[in-house]
Design a protein around this motif. Structure first.
Motif, PDB file in Angstrom:
ATOM      1  N   GLU A  81      -6.650  -0.264  -5.963  1.00 27.94           N
ATOM      2  CA  GLU A  81      -6.025  -0.962  -7.092  1.00 27.94           C
ATOM      3  C   GLU A  81      -4.921  -1.908  -6.615  1.00 27.94           C
ATOM      4  O   GLU A  81      -4.743  -3.002  -7.154  1.00 27.94           O
ATOM      5  CB  GLU A  81      -5.486   0.047  -8.089  1.00 27.94           C
ATOM      6  N   ALA A  82      -4.183  -1.492  -5.581  1.00 30.39           N
ATOM      7  CA  ALA A  82      -3.093  -2.333  -5.068  1.00 30.39           C
ATOM      8  C   ALA A  82      -3.624  -3.635  -4.493  1.00 30.39           C
ATOM      9  O   ALA A  82      -3.097  -4.719  -4.777  1.00 30.39           O
ATOM     10  CB  ALA A  82      -2.295  -1.563  -4.014  1.00 30.39           C
ATOM     11  N   LEU A  97      -3.442  -7.956  -5.789  1.00 30.60           N
ATOM     12  CA  LEU A  97      -2.873  -8.998  -4.937  1.00 30.60           C
ATOM     13  C   LEU A  97      -3.857 -10.127  -4.622  1.00 30.60           C
ATOM     14  O   LEU A  97      -3.539 -11.023  -3.860  1.00 30.60           O
ATOM     15  CB  LEU A  97      -2.377  -8.368  -3.627  1.00 30.60           C
ATOM     16  N   GLY A  98      -5.052 -10.102  -5.196  1.00 35.15           N
ATOM     17  CA  GLY A  98      -6.049 -11.135  -4.947  1.00 35.15           C
ATOM     18  C   GLY A  98      -5.741 -12.426  -5.694  1.00 35.15           C
ATOM     19  O   GLY A  98      -4.764 -12.536  -6.435  1.00 35.15           O
ATOM     20  N   LEU A 154       0.823  -1.211   0.000  1.00 29.47           N
ATOM     21  CA  LEU A 154       0.000   0.000   0.000  1.00 29.47           C
ATOM     22  C   LEU A 154       0.854   1.258   0.000  1.00 29.47           C
ATOM     23  O   LEU A 154       0.554   2.231  -0.706  1.00 29.47           O
ATOM     24  CB  LEU A 154      -0.929  -0.002   1.214  1.00 29.47           C
ATOM     25  N   ASN A 155       1.924   1.243   0.800  1.00 28.19           N
ATOM     26  CA  ASN A 155       2.797   2.419   0.845  1.00 28.19           C
ATOM     27  C   ASN A 155       3.496   2.642  -0.488  1.00 28.19           C
ATOM     28  O   ASN A 155       3.624   3.769  -0.959  1.00 28.19           O
ATOM     29  CB  ASN A 155       3.830   2.270   1.966  1.00 28.19           C
ATOM     30  N   ALA A 156       3.955   1.535  -1.112  1.00 28.97           N
ATOM     31  CA  ALA A 156       4.628   1.651  -2.402  1.00 28.97           C
ATOM     32  C   ALA A 156       3.692   2.195  -3.472  1.00 28.97           C
ATOM     33  O   ALA A 156       4.113   2.939  -4.370  1.00 28.97           O
ATOM     34  CB  ALA A 156       5.182   0.291  -2.820  1.00 28.97           C
ATOM     35  N   ALA A 157       2.413   1.832  -3.377  1.00 35.37           N
ATOM     36  CA  ALA A 157       1.416   2.310  -4.354  1.00 35.37           C
ATOM     37  C   ALA A 157       0.899   3.696  -4.012  1.00 35.37           C
ATOM     38  O   ALA A 157       0.087   4.250  -4.755  1.00 35.37           O
ATOM     39  CB  ALA A 157       0.257   1.325  -4.412  1.00 35.37           C
TER      40      ALA A 157
END
Length: 425
Positions: free
Chosen positions: A397-398, A402-403, A359-362
């Motif tokens: 979106e992130a 990852l799903g 989440l932080n990277a996105a």
């Protein structure tokens, strides 16, 4: 004598104390008084005919992570027994389990209770979430030749190291797992090192859990009470964190007087305590458990009810995830991200490090270090609606990318399901 044999003897010896212990826990709100017999292995429902899959999640987060699998099993025409060990998880599952699935409390890990439970339910396949392994339960499942699969499996480095100090115990327990479906390669390697015969990576089920539902009329009424006020929410907070939240609120309110701050404690029974803390600072605090709505004069709204985070996430522009400013390990931010919230968190998120890293990277979440930092970040986002919406979209979106773990797990256990179908025929 082997440690597991001593454990078994100890649980047998302590069996007479089970009822008094459960009665004490019920008075403390930790057990459902009407369902204490389930903890002793007595079923409160009949076993359905046909194939039965048993899914177990220890508490709230683990139980909810199983929802995508439950749906897939029901689509396959399989009946689903779901167990958990906490009152909160039972209440939430009662509202979210689909037709064809039903809940019971996990029996205490004493042989008499475990055998009684298994004699009644006779599961054809058992799936346990993460690393919830009770020695007597595992041994009894193994004795009955029901496959045991660990799904969404994870075990911390520290826990794995403790098991390694007793290699015979670890090998005996983990060796009874038929298949370990881990969240990532590191966890798969730890389970193999502890004696699990087979392990593979299937991903994190929590990315597949649908957002918590809410009735449209309830959401409309809640938002109508708020009006056009800016809303900041702090969810799953723990003792000590609410003081930081109130500090941040008072700092933000100097520049944004209409601000409404919603506090949803991890343990709703702390609602009165939190409301009292806010009032001691001269803030007008109201509690949802008392039927209050977030009217214009409310500054702090304590959401001290179970199963309503979907309402909060759909009403707040900015959400702080609790158990992260004070040492604790953080809480799962995936539901908030799926509903497009801009997420803030403290430095202590090691329990969900991979999720927060993504989440932080996105740029769908941001870290804060203290109450002043939280106030600055939340105030900036609340005053920049376009930036907040962009941050929320990035987080949604992130987690969508990852799903897929539920499909991976169903593919991995297909041989077990095929074998069960053949046996029934």
């Amino acid at each position: 004598m082997p440690i597991l044999a001593l454990y078994r003897l100890a649980t047998i010896a302590l069996t007479p104390l089970a009822r008094p212990l459960l009665a004490i826990r019920a008075r403390q709100g930790k057990e459902d008084p009407a369902r204490l017999n389930e903890r002793l292995g007595f079923a409160s429902l009949p076993r359905p005919a046909g194939r039965l899959v048993w899914l177990h999640g220890a508490s709230l987060g683990e139980s909810l992570s199983l929802l995508p699998l439950i749906d897939r099993f029901i689509q396959r025409g399989v009946e689903v027994l779901v167990t958990s060990g906490t009152v909160t998880s039972a209440r939430l599952l009662a509202a979210r389990l689909p037709a064809g699935a039903f809940h019971q409390f996990l029996p205490l890990d004493a042989p008499r209770f475990v055998e009684r439970f298994l004699d009644h339910w006779r599961p054809d396949l058992a799936l346990f979430a993460e690393s919830e392994l009770w020695p007597n339960i595992v041994a009894s499942i193994h004795k009955r030749r029901a496959p045991l699969v660990l799904v969404n499996a994870r075990i911390s480095t520290a826990s794995a190291e403790r098991w390694r100090r007793a290699p015979g115990v670890g090998a005996s327990l983990f060796g009874k797992i038929d298949l370990c479906l881990a969240q990532d390669p590191e966890n798969a390697a730890r389970f193999l090192g502890l004696g699990a015969p087979r392990a593979r990576v299937a991903g994190n089920l929590k990315f597949d859990v649908p957002p918590p539902p809410i009735e449209a009329a309830q959401l409309a009424g809640f938002k109508g009470a708020i009006g056009a006020r800016p809303v900041f929410a702090a969810v799953s907070t723990h003792p000590g964190e609410e003081a930081f939240i109130l500090d941040a609120h008072q700092e933000m309110a100097r520049q944004m007087p209409a601000l409404l701050t919603v506090i949803a404690p991890r343990h709703p029974e702390r609602g009165a305590e939190i409301a009292g803390l806010a009032r001691s600072r001269g803030l007008n605090a109201v509690q949802r458990s008392a039927g209050a709505q977030p009217q214009r004069d409310a500054q702090i709204y304590v959401a001290d009810t179970v199963g309503e985070l979907g309402l909060i996430f759909r009403s707040a522009e900015v959400v702080f995830m609790g158990r992260s400013l004070a040492p604790g390990g953080g809480h799962n931010p995936i539901e908030a991200a799926k509903l497009g919230c801009a997420i803030l968190h403290g430095p202590s998120v090691e329990d969900f490090a991979d999720v927060y890293a993504e989440l932080n990277a996105a740029k769908g979440a941001a870290r804060v270090s203290d109450a002043p930092g939280l106030a600055r970040a939340a105030l900036y986002l609340l005053s920049q609606p376009a930036r907040t919406r962009k941050m929320g979209r990035a987080g949604a979106e992130a987690v969508e990318r990852l799903g897929g773990a539920s499909q991976e797990i169903m593919t991995a256990i297909e041989p077990y399901l095929a074998q069960l179908a053949a046996a029934r025929q």
